[in-house]
Write a protein that holds these residues in place. Structure first.
Motif, PDB file in Angstrom:
ATOM      1  N   ILE B  56       0.855  -1.206   0.000  1.00 45.37           N
ATOM      2  CA  ILE B  56       0.000   0.000   0.000  1.00 45.37           C
ATOM      3  C   ILE B  56       0.886   1.251   0.000  1.00 45.37           C
ATOM      4  O   ILE B  56       0.617   2.227  -0.703  1.00 45.37           O
ATOM      5  CB  ILE B  56      -0.945   0.019   1.221  1.00 45.37           C
ATOM      6  N   PHE B  78      -7.555   0.587  -1.564  1.00 45.52           N
ATOM      7  CA  PHE B  78      -7.128  -0.728  -1.060  1.00 45.52           C
ATOM      8  C   PHE B  78      -8.323  -1.486  -0.466  1.00 45.52           C
ATOM      9  O   PHE B  78      -8.517  -2.678  -0.714  1.00 45.52           O
ATOM     10  CB  PHE B  78      -6.008  -0.517  -0.031  1.00 45.52           C
ATOM     11  N   CYS B 118      -8.898  -1.699  -9.050  1.00 43.14           N
ATOM     12  CA  CYS B 118      -8.306  -0.630  -8.241  1.00 43.14           C
ATOM     13  C   CYS B 118      -7.449   0.297  -9.107  1.00 43.14           C
ATOM     14  O   CYS B 118      -7.435   1.514  -8.892  1.00 43.14           O
ATOM     15  CB  CYS B 118      -7.478  -1.212  -7.097  1.00 43.14           C
ATOM     16  N   ALA B 248      -2.455  -1.500  -4.755  1.00 40.57           N
ATOM     17  CA  ALA B 248      -3.469  -1.496  -3.692  1.00 40.57           C
ATOM     18  C   ALA B 248      -4.446  -2.657  -3.888  1.00 40.57           C
ATOM     19  O   ALA B 248      -4.887  -3.287  -2.918  1.00 40.57           O
ATOM     20  CB  ALA B 248      -4.219  -0.164  -3.694  1.00 40.57           C
ATOM     21  N   GLY B 252      -5.183  -5.572  -1.394  1.00 38.75           N
ATOM     22  CA  GLY B 252      -6.555  -5.829  -0.951  1.00 38.75           C
ATOM     23  C   GLY B 252      -6.871  -7.313  -0.926  1.00 38.75           C
ATOM     24  O   GLY B 252      -7.407  -7.835   0.055  1.00 38.75           O
TER      25      GLY B 252
END
Lengths: 433, 340
Positions: B56, B78, B118, B248, B252
């Protein structure tokens, strides 16, 4: 320009997708953010009109319990025809939670209490569900002199200065110096002793405790430490306050493993990291027995389809609620029949009966006061004078602190459908009222 | 004299500071158990947790490096990555009963979907909320970033509600795979490294070797000069957001499999730690972000295990403050226009 349009449209699409994906399994309040819900039920009585409010967390992990309570409250009022003696009784359900918190919220709780305090017709306040929330609403309601009955609070410090309470409690909650708060569930002194007794019966010797650092969780964990030596044979090897927003608790689990814990107890509510800590502890201690209090004894915690603990660890879990098997109560079967007739639900959450009894207590008290039913002082006095009341919960009285004389606690396990089911009643060893 | 002390502190004080916790508890382990397995396990768990933070943090540092914006919405991107991953693996029928091959292929597909979602979302956010404000005072995009963060948080709230949701433990995350020199390696640990290490290596190679990567670095150093040299600055910035968002998304999915619990607020908490990691390592510095993430993971684990979980957030941020005092430019130094 066209690109910008496409990008804006894309973003709107994402938002719409998010909204459309909004599950129907939780928090229907969604963006409501804790607004109160009006559920007024007016009857056809004569004379003056009084109003009873409830303030409960209607969103988040506790919503199954609180929705059942509101149904119980409405059932009691409907059975009474919306009246108590000569007065007409109106009811409004307020929500002390916010969707963001997924739990009770201090600001929303205070707002609810202030709203009720400013209502001249208010004669009763049912709430809160969480002890930490009551610590905020009691002083506001107390200054207005309105009788308050909690159907769920168990934290000792709200009513007594017994072990487990903090310095200055309970006096700091009653700025007028006069008690205005009562509760119909036994306090944590009883719950803690009941849980320790159950753990001892199950063969626990070293119990690791974690708490969510809130009024209720930290207080209950403190009581466990205090009472364990009296129960005998159980050592509390640790009592840690956790960061409820932590991603996981694996280090904590490894730590209690190194201390030889054979049982684990979490003092707190579901919304405060309960599912994650149970999963991590269960993985680190595959043989350990797992326990929780009434704060997690609900389907949002036990049912995997609602985001609760996995089925694999459910057989190792037990929790306590002040409610016993509903059918075992003197008026239990009648209550269940009436509840089923009104809502079509044969198996309500155990807390439904506490909502029902809280409203019924108010209605019976008002009815018994005749033309004084609109006088808050008289209602308060009558509530504290309640002696040997025959209720759906059994026969009980209130002591001078507003605590019930009921002492029963039920132990619940996870049923095949993933929801808590009553397993046995436990007699708390060494618990003193 | 003062300058020399300052320099010495800057050079060695920091190393000493970072070694305090492991050394103290290492000595304690040697005294109590006669070996270092305890602290070694803490550090290994920390590296594994920190690997997700690092993924991240890379997104924060890439964006800051190129347009000097703290993209507060990155943590929420995220979070949406986690939600998308869980929704997608449910859609394709992955469950506790899935076969190993089905699981591996399904999760690889989920990884691609989460990264694409994302990445695409991050590009759109840049296009809508940041690009129109590129010439505006720095506070303006900062506020739109905070705004985007809240919007995405509310999307998450509407999507799955306000409470943490337990998800299927598809990989049986906490099962131990093997033990090496007293360190227990679980499936979750392996997953965190298996996702983070290749992605970070690929990203580093891309930024340092690939033509587009060089364009990113050129834009970061001087956008105007880069434009004069024929680099399409807008596309390069979009590419940066795309890559940050993809990282991200990968984080996730890893988080959902690793923690087995997701909730709308996870982005705030993880984002805060990742941003801290980026600052600790030296904002704008890719390797610094990874290093910062790993260090924060280790501090968290040691604090949780040895001190108290109650103190962990305070201890992590106390470390950040001390590192900033000793070395304001972060561990590996800033790589921004301001820093030269």
């Amino acid at each position: 320009m066209r690109l910008r349009f496409i990008a804006v449209a894309g973003c709107v699409g994402v938002l719409v997708f998010g909204v459309a994906a909004c599950g129907d399994d939780d928090d229907n309040g969604g963006g409501g953010g804790g607004a109160s819900t009006g559920a007024a039920t007016a009857g056809g009585g004569g004379g003056e009109t009084v109003k009873i409010y409830s303030s409960l967390p209607l969103q988040g992990a506790s919503k199954d319990q609180t929705a059942a309570m509101v149904q119980g409250i409405e059932l009691a009022l409907e059975e009474a025809g919306g009246t108590a003696g000569d007065v007409t009784v109106e009811y409004e359900s307020l929500d002390d939670s916010t969707a963001q918190a997924g739990n009770w919220d201090p600001g929303q709780t205070a707002q609810n209490a202030r709203k009720v305090a400013q209502d001249d017709k208010a004669i009763g306040y049912i709430g809160e569900f969480n002890s930490g929330a009551s610590a905020i609403s009691i002083p506001i309601i107390n200054e207005a002199g309105i009788p308050q009955v909690s159907p769920a609070n168990t934290y000792v410090g709200l009513t007594t200065d017994e072990p487990g309470s903090e310095q200055g409690e309970p006096a700091k909650y009653y700025p007028t110096g006069k008690r205005t708060y009562l509760r119909i569930v036994p306090r944590d002194t009883i719950q803690s002793a009941a849980l320790l007794t159950q753990m001892k019966q199950d063969g626990c010797t070293k119990v690791a405790v974690a708490n969510d650092k809130e009024t209720y969780g930290a207080g209950l964990a403190r009581l466990m430490e205090i009472q364990a030596p009296d129960i005998g044979g159980i050592e509390i090897v640790t009592n840690e306050g956790i960061d409820k927003a932590a991603a996981n608790f694996r280090s904590f689990a490894a730590n209690i493993k190194s201390k030889g814990a054979d049982c684990f107890f979490f003092a707190g509510v579901t919304a405060n990291g309960a599912v994650q800590i149970f999963k991590d502890v269960a993985a680190a201690l595959p043989e350990a027995k797992l326990y929780g209090p009434d704060g997690v004894c609900e389907s949002g915690f036990t049912n995997p389809s609602k985001g609760g603990i996995p089925k694999s660890i459910a057989p190792r879990f037990k929790c306590s609620v002040a409610t016993l098997d509903l059918q075992s109560y003197p008026g239990g079967q009648e209550f269940l029949d009436a509840f089923s007739a009104k809502y079509g639900n044969d198996n309500p959450d155990p807390y439904a009966i506490y909502g029902y009894e809280a409203m019924k207590l108010f209605l019976d008290t008002l009815a018994g006061l005749g033309d004084k039913a609109t006088d808050r002082e008289a209602v308060l006095q009558a509530l504290f004078d309640t002696k040997d009341r025959d209720s759906v919960l059994g026969t009980y009285s209130f002591d001078e602190n507003g605590d019930t004389t009921l002492t029963s606690y039920g132990i619940y396990e996870v049923g095949d459908d993933g929801n808590p089911v009553f397993a046995s009643a436990v007699e708390a060893q060494g618990a003193e009222q | 004299m003062g300058a020399t002390v300052q320099e010495l502190l800057s050079k060695y004080g920091l190393i000493a500071l970072l070694l305090v916790l492991p050394v103290v508890y290492g000595i304690q382990d040697l005294r109590d158990d006669g070996n270092l397995a305890g602290i070694a396990n803490n550090l290994f768990d920390g590296l594994s947790n920190g690997a997700i933070i690092a993924l991240i943090a890379v997104g924060y540092t890439l964006v800051y490096g190129i347009i000097e914006l703290i993209n507060f919405a990155h943590g929420e991107v995220f979070m949406i990555g986690s939600f998308t991953a869980v929704a997608f693996w449910g859609l394709i029928g992955l469950g506790l009963g899935s076969s190993v091959i089905g699981l591996v292929l399904g999760l690889l597909l989920t990884l691609l979907v989460a990264m694409a979602t994302c990445g695409g979302m991050n590009v759109m956010i840049e296009r809508v909320a940041y690009r129109p404000l590129r010439g505006a005072p720095k506070l303006a995009p900062l506020i739109t970033a905070v705004g985007m963060s809240f919007i995405l948080q509310n999307v998450g709230l509407l999507w799955l509600g306000g409470s943490p949701k337990s998800v299927d433990d598809l990989i049986r995350a906490q099962d131990d795979l093997f033990t090496v020199i007293g360190i227990n390696v679980s499936r979750a640990d392996l997953l965190a490294f298996a996702v983070t290490v290749p992605l970070v290596v690929l990203l580093t190679l891309f930024v340092t070797r690939a033509r587009l990567g060089k364009a990113m670095r050129a834009t970061a150093q001087d956008p105007e000069a880069a434009r004069l040299m024929g680099i399409n600055v807008d596309t390069t910035i979009s590419l940066t957001f795309l890559i940050g968002g993809m990282m991200a998304g990968a984080a996730g999915l890893t988080y959902a499999l690793y923690q087995t619990t997701i909730w709308f607020f996870q982005g705030f908490q993880a984002g805060l730690l990742a941003f801290t990691a980026a600052v600790m390592g030296g904002i704008g510095n890719l390797r610094g972000a990874v290093l910062g993430g790993l260090i924060i993971g280790c501090i968290q684990q040691i604090s949780d295990n040895r001190i108290s979980p109650s103190w962990t957030p305070a201890i992590v941020f106390a470390y950040l403050i001390l590192i900033m005092v000793f070395r304001p430019q972060g561990l590996l130094g800033e790589e921004t226009r301001e820093a030269g």
